[in-house]
Write a protein that holds these residues in place. Structure first.
Motif, PDB file in Angstrom:
ATOM      1  N   ALA A 239      -5.459  -0.275  -2.757  1.00  0.00           N
ATOM      2  CA  ALA A 239      -4.537   0.578  -2.878  1.00  0.00           C
ATOM      3  C   ALA A 239      -4.167   1.557  -3.613  1.00  0.00           C
ATOM      4  CB  ALA A 239      -2.519  -0.153  -2.165  1.00  0.00           C
TER       5      ALA A 239
ATOM      6  N   THR B  82       0.798  -1.242  -0.128  1.00  0.00           N
ATOM      7  CA  THR B  82       0.229  -0.025  -0.115  1.00  0.00           C
ATOM      8  C   THR B  82       1.242   1.721  -0.191  1.00  0.00           C
ATOM      9  OG1 THR B  82      -1.883  -1.498   1.080  1.00  0.00           O
ATOM     10  CG2 THR B  82      -2.284   1.388   0.977  1.00  0.00           C
TER      11      THR B  82
ATOM     12  N   GLN C 159       0.358  -9.463  -6.526  1.00  0.00           N
ATOM     13  CA  GLN C 159       0.029 -11.469  -6.172  1.00  0.00           C
ATOM     14  C   GLN C 159       0.887 -11.868  -7.329  1.00  0.00           C
ATOM     15  OE1 GLN C 159      -2.497 -12.605  -4.686  1.00  0.00           O
ATOM     16  NE2 GLN C 159      -3.624 -10.759  -3.100  1.00  0.00           N
TER      17      GLN C 159
ATOM     18  N   LYS D 153       2.021 -11.931   0.728  1.00  0.00           N
ATOM     19  CA  LYS D 153       1.971 -12.620  -0.215  1.00  0.00           C
ATOM     20  C   LYS D 153       3.088 -13.658  -0.316  1.00  0.00           C
ATOM     21  CE  LYS D 153      -1.653  -9.416   0.362  1.00  0.00           C
ATOM     22  NZ  LYS D 153      -2.588  -9.145   0.700  1.00  0.00           N
TER      23      LYS D 153
END
Ligand code: PLP
Length: 376
Positions: free
Chosen positions: A108, A79, A185, A205
């Motif tokens: 974000a 973010t 991701q 992540k």
């Protein structure tokens, strides 16, 4: 006594810490008797230099998975990295004032752009097709000589769809605009766009710790800092770094590179089994252009809030963790054209390195049985 932990199928919200990342952090969490492992990495004495060497090793491990010709700036997470990229890049891009992004971006990116719109910038949200892939004709019309920045994600956090980021990066480059990729991701698992100017990532992540992320910035990009102070991170992000968090992030990146093929084969196997078990459910978003560790599934007539509270043995999600926290219906599923009833009957399953086939099977039975009880 605590009961058995639920089967964890929420890898897009966060991933379990890798034992190797945990081990890399431990020496840097010591107290007064731990030979200076608590030293400030920005101090110039030998204890500080040792801590700084740990930070730099982590930086190089993270950079090894990035394109050539840039540098890694540590932040508190993606973010912050995204805010730094978008808000920090704009001053040098004046007089261009248009920001183009995709309607299915993570908050974000989306909320930062919408905040800038209220500050007088022109913001264009590109639509997506029903499969979640960006409308490239709309992109072509929006990305012009007035565009300062194009921001697009690599892998969607709700539906796992992989956007054509190389095509978008080339479009931005052809008109002299800058391209930011939110690769949270996909980093370490999906090919990064070769022509990105900035790439935002986060440790948690990829089986690293929470509280640390990074912005990769191509050499020659001019960025203004958001946080002013001691001038750390080449003046772009003041504040004392945590060697422990950096070491955990670096170890997680090194592991992602080392296990890339093994992880990919394992996740593909989990996905194939899950698709077979969830026969009769509708997959939201493209199945072909998708990171295989995500399945977003819909079943008519299901009340997902009820399903989640009934299926205590599985940790899974309705839409994104952020969207469910805010109570807002998923803007991603809505952008795909799903009705609000369909959005409310969609679940997100995320799995990866530490998920077993047995867990997928048990989870599918638990979720399937509860869904059958609801829908008859
Ligand atoms: N972008 C995407 C696609 C995400 O999935 C997330 C996390 O949910 C973020 C950005 C924000 O990352 P962080 O939690 O490190 O701030």
């Amino acid at each position: 006594m605590a009961g058995a932990a639920p089967i964890y199928l929420d890898y897009q919200a966060t991933t379990p810490l890798a034992p190797e990342a945990y081990a890399a952090m431990q020496p840097w969490l010591g107290g007064p008797d731990s030979a200076g492992s608590w030293a400030n990495p920005h101090s110039s004495h030998s204890m500080g230099r040792k801590a700084a060497a740990t930070v730099e090793l982590a930086r190089s491990q993270i950079d090894a998975l990035m394109p050539q010709g840039g540098r890694v700036i540590f932040t508190s997470g993606a973010t912050e990295a995204i805010n730094l990229a978008i808000r920090g890049a704009l001053p040098a891009l004046a007089p261009r004032r248009r920001i183009v992004t995709v309607t299915t971006e993570h908050a974000a990116v989306r909320d930062t752009c919408l905040w800038l719109e209220r500050q007088g910038f022109e913001v264009m949200l590109l639509p997506v097709h029903p499969d979640g892939l960006v409308d490239l004709d709309a992109a072509r019309s929006a990305i012009t000589g007035e565009t300062a920045l194009l921001a697009a994600m690599l892998v969607n956090n709700e539906i796992g769809v992989i956007q054509p980021v190389d095509v978008l990066a080339d479009m931005a480059q052809s008109v002299g605009a800058r391209f930011l990729c939110d690769a949270v991701q996909g980093y370490g698992r999906v090919t990064l766009p070769h022509a990105a100017d900035m790439i935002a990532i986060t440790a948690h992540k990829i089986h690293g710790p929470k509280g640390i992320g990074a912005l990769w910035v191509r050499d020659g990009m001019e960025i203004e800092p958001l946080i002013h102070g001691g001038g750390q991170e080449q003046g772009l992000r003041s504040g004392t770094l945590s060697p422990a968090l950096c070491a955990g992030f670096g170890a997680a990146a090194r592991l992602a590179a080392a296990l890339a093929d093994v992880d990919a084969a394992h996740v593909a196997q989990l996905r194939d089994r899950a698709i077979a078990l969830f026969e009769g459910w509708q997959v939201n978003g493209s199945l072909g252009q998708r990171y295989p560790g995500n399945l977003n599934l819909q079943r008519d007539g299901l009340d997902v809030a009820r399903l989640i509270s009934e299926v205590r043995g599985v940790a899974f999600s309705a839409g994104s963790a952020c969207a469910s926290g805010s109570g807002r219906p998923s803007h991603v599923l809505t952008a795909l054209g799903l009705s609000s009833a369909q959005v409310r009957s969609s679940i997100r399953l995320g799995f990866g390195r530490y998920t077993t086939i047995d867990e997928i099977e048990r989870a599918a039975h638990l979720i399937g049985d509860a869904a059958n009880r609801q829908t008859g």
